[in-house]
Design an enzyme around this catalytic site. Structure first.
Site, PDB file in Angstrom:
ATOM      1  N   TYR A  61     -40.808  26.814 -93.709  1.00 35.92           N
ATOM      2  CA  TYR A  61     -42.249  27.047 -93.749  1.00 35.92           C
ATOM      3  C   TYR A  61     -42.703  27.644 -92.407  1.00 35.92           C
ATOM      4  O   TYR A  61     -42.379  27.101 -91.345  1.00 35.92           O
ATOM      5  CB  TYR A  61     -42.954  25.718 -94.038  1.00 35.92           C
ATOM      6  CG  TYR A  61     -44.451  25.830 -94.057  1.00 35.92           C
ATOM      7  CD1 TYR A  61     -45.092  26.528 -95.073  1.00 35.92           C
ATOM      8  CD2 TYR A  61     -45.227  25.253 -93.067  1.00 35.92           C
ATOM      9  CE1 TYR A  61     -46.466  26.642 -95.098  1.00 35.92           C
ATOM     10  CE2 TYR A  61     -46.615  25.358 -93.082  1.00 35.92           C
ATOM     11  CZ  TYR A  61     -47.220  26.054 -94.103  1.00 35.92           C
ATOM     12  OH  TYR A  61     -48.584  26.170 -94.116  1.00 35.92           O
ATOM     13  N   ARG A  75     -58.848   3.649 -88.145  1.00 38.20           N
ATOM     14  CA  ARG A  75     -57.801   4.598 -87.743  1.00 38.20           C
ATOM     15  C   ARG A  75     -56.441   3.927 -87.919  1.00 38.20           C
ATOM     16  O   ARG A  75     -55.480   4.528 -88.372  1.00 38.20           O
ATOM     17  CB  ARG A  75     -57.994   5.058 -86.291  1.00 38.20           C
ATOM     18  CG  ARG A  75     -56.786   5.829 -85.784  1.00 38.20           C
ATOM     19  CD  ARG A  75     -56.993   6.671 -84.519  1.00 38.20           C
ATOM     20  NE  ARG A  75     -58.024   6.272 -83.627  1.00 38.20           N
ATOM     21  CZ  ARG A  75     -57.929   5.270 -82.736  1.00 38.20           C
ATOM     22  NH1 ARG A  75     -56.815   4.572 -82.606  1.00 38.20           N
ATOM     23  NH2 ARG A  75     -58.942   4.958 -81.968  1.00 38.20           N
ATOM     24  N   LYS A  84     -49.807  20.112-101.568  1.00 32.87           N
ATOM     25  CA  LYS A  84     -49.161  20.919-102.589  1.00 32.87           C
ATOM     26  C   LYS A  84     -48.969  20.110-103.885  1.00 32.87           C
ATOM     27  O   LYS A  84     -49.933  19.647-104.443  1.00 32.87           O
ATOM     28  CB  LYS A  84     -47.848  21.481-102.036  1.00 32.87           C
ATOM     29  CG  LYS A  84     -47.963  22.032-100.596  1.00 32.87           C
ATOM     30  CD  LYS A  84     -48.852  23.249-100.468  1.00 32.87           C
ATOM     31  CE  LYS A  84     -49.190  23.598 -99.018  1.00 32.87           C
ATOM     32  NZ  LYS A  84     -48.052  23.794 -98.125  1.00 32.87           N
ATOM     33  N   ASP A 117     -38.134  18.145 -95.394  1.00 35.26           N
ATOM     34  CA  ASP A 117     -39.453  18.534 -95.885  1.00 35.26           C
ATOM     35  C   ASP A 117     -39.288  18.776 -97.388  1.00 35.26           C
ATOM     36  O   ASP A 117     -38.734  19.791 -97.805  1.00 35.26           O
ATOM     37  CB  ASP A 117     -39.928  19.794 -95.159  1.00 35.26           C
ATOM     38  CG  ASP A 117     -41.336  20.222 -95.593  1.00 35.26           C
ATOM     39  OD1 ASP A 117     -41.768  19.817 -96.683  1.00 35.26           O
ATOM     40  OD2 ASP A 117     -41.979  20.979 -94.853  1.00 35.26           O
TER      41      ASP A 117
HETATM   42  C1  LIG Z   1     -47.855  23.716 -96.766  1.00 32.43           C
HETATM   43  C2  LIG Z   1     -46.573  23.282 -96.186  1.00 32.43           C
HETATM   44  C3  LIG Z   1     -46.532  22.579 -94.975  1.00 32.43           C
HETATM   45  C4  LIG Z   1     -47.765  22.313 -94.146  1.00 32.43           C
HETATM   46  O1  LIG Z   1     -48.657  21.469 -94.766  1.00 32.43           O
HETATM   47  P1  LIG Z   1     -50.249  21.493 -94.536  1.00 32.43           P
HETATM   48  O2  LIG Z   1     -50.737  20.419 -95.428  1.00 32.43           O
HETATM   49  O3  LIG Z   1     -50.739  22.855 -94.899  1.00 32.43           O
HETATM   50  O4  LIG Z   1     -50.475  21.214 -93.079  1.00 32.43           O
HETATM   51  C5  LIG Z   1     -45.302  22.156 -94.523  1.00 32.43           C
HETATM   52  N1  LIG Z   1     -44.165  22.419 -95.209  1.00 32.43           N
HETATM   53  C6  LIG Z   1     -44.168  23.096 -96.367  1.00 32.43           C
HETATM   54  C7  LIG Z   1     -42.893  23.347 -97.076  1.00 32.43           C
HETATM   55  C8  LIG Z   1     -45.363  23.546 -96.902  1.00 32.43           C
HETATM   56  O5  LIG Z   1     -45.356  24.244 -98.047  1.00 32.43           O
END
Ligand SMILES: *Cc1c(COP(=O)(O)O)cnc(C)c1O
Length: 379
Positions: A98, A46, A195, A170
């Site tokens: 998001y 971990r 993504k 982000d």
């Molecule tokens: C998908 C996404 C998230 C969340 O990520 P997960 O891997 O689904 O938990 C956060 N910010 C943006 C811009 C996203 O597209």
């Protein structure tokens, strides 16, 4: 080294025992210690795992940060950043981000006494006005999801720093290929590696990249204390995905621009939201701040019925949540990704019933355009 070189080599020394060029999947929960009080840097998985460490070093290098910490999802990465705060602290966040981040802030973190103000961060003065003595984090997403509004990262960083807050970006929509917030003054970058970074729609994960040793130490402490770590196998998948990030992004970007140009010419489409179009309100800023305009496009078909007819008619484009995979994904923000945003708020932001978002993949763009053209004929 150049970006593409770093995607393949940063943080990835050949495995010392055999020379394997690919970082192995260290599928272990613990490590044998040679004697009491002495270990090889690894005690329990971990806390630390070599596959994960390689990925963390790799992404930190790509974002021009100093430290990386990987998590089980983008949301757990974002959550971890906010666990560095305490009750009473204030956060400024984008009003159109998001949906899952908005849900985390409004439904979970507010319960623990964190305060959030949502502003249109493309307006730097609005960010400045929202700053308070207790403001600790300015949380930015650019371009936003799904309205594609672009925020001036350097200008916001200046405002945040002047008020004693840090800037967290982000960067999921862009990946470090298109935009590197740390070079523009951001302190921390987060990603959903689910993504573009992984890029193959076969893993869920997240990362926090930090620039300060002290902040990274807190994140490392929390990563171990809270425990939402990325598994060795997922770490390996994302490492593998990132090796082609530069070539994928180049194609995503080229296909994205071609698709946006096609959509902009269609009579049945009321409006196309894409920072690469000259009529986009922050087109000039996007040109300056990003290396390209990306593969995410939103467009308004005018009504829910039109959007439904269109989405039911696409064949090659897959209807689904998520984005950033090699395959083209298409979604309906109002009823899918942004269903958790209150109705009034959705209306105000422009997340209309007819809005469709497309994450353009790297298929042959002529095939994608033909599919969209055919589906538009059903509207
Ligand atoms: C998908 C996404 C998230 C969340 O990520 P997960 O891997 O689904 O938990 C956060 N910010 C943006 C811009 C996203 O597209």
């Amino acid at each position: 080294m150049g970006f593409a070189t770093d995607t393949i080599h940063a943080g990835q020394e050949p495995e010392p025992h055999t020379g394997a060029v690919t970082i192995p999947i260290y599928q272990t929960s613990t490590y044998v210690q040679p004697e009491l009080g002495r270990h090889k840097g690894y005690e329990y998985a971990r806390t630390k795992n070599p596959t994960r460490s390689a990925l963390e070093a790799n992404i930190a290098a790509l974002e021009k940060g100093k430290h990386g910490h990987c998590f089980a999802s983008g949301m757990s990465a974002i959550d971890c950043v906010f666990r560095t705060l305490r009750s009473g602290d204030h956060v400024i966040a984008g009003e159109n981000m998001y949906g899952g981040s908005y849900r985390l802030f409004s439904k979970v973190l507010e319960k623990f006494g964190l305060q959030f103000t949502y502003v249109d961060t493309s307006n730097v003065d609005a960010v400045k006005r929202a700053m308070r003595a207790e403001t600790k984090i300015v949380f930015l997403e650019t371009p936003t999801n799904p309205m594609m509004t672009v925020t001036d990262l350097a200008a916001c960083a200046e405002v945040a720093h002047a008020g004693g807050a840090i800037v967290v970006v982000d960067n999921t929509f862009c990946s470090p290929y298109l935009q590197r917030p740390i070079e523009l003054g951001a302190d921390v970058v987060v990603h959903s590696t689910t993504k573009f970074l992984n890029g193959h729609s076969d893993s869920v994960g997240g990362v926090v990249v930090s620039t300060s040793d002290a902040f990274a130490e807190q994140i490392g402490f929390l990563q171990n204390a809270v425990g939402a770590i990325l598994s060795p196998f997922d770490s390996w998948l994302v490492l593998r995905g990132i090796k082609t990030l530069a070539v994928r992004m180049k194609q995503h970007e080229e296909n994205g621009r071609a698709m946006a140009a096609f959509l902009a010419k269609q009579d049945k489409i009321q409006k196309v939201y894409y920072p690469g179009l000259p009529d986009h309100p922050q087109h000039e800023l996007a040109k300056r701040q990003m290396k390209g305009f990306g593969a995410l496009i939103s467009f308004d078909l005018g009504s829910y019925e039109n959007a439904k007819n269109f989405l039911d008619a696409v064949r090659l484009c897959s209807l689904g949540e998520s984005l950033g995979g090699v395959e083209t994904l298409i979604s309906h923000p109002e009823s899918m990704t942004h269903a958790s945003v209150p109705v009034e708020e959705r209306k105000r932001l422009g997340i209309a019933p007819g809005l469709v978002r497309i994450s353009v993949g790297i298929e042959d763009v002529e095939d994608l355009v033909a599919d969209v053209e055919n589906a538009l004929a059903q509207v």
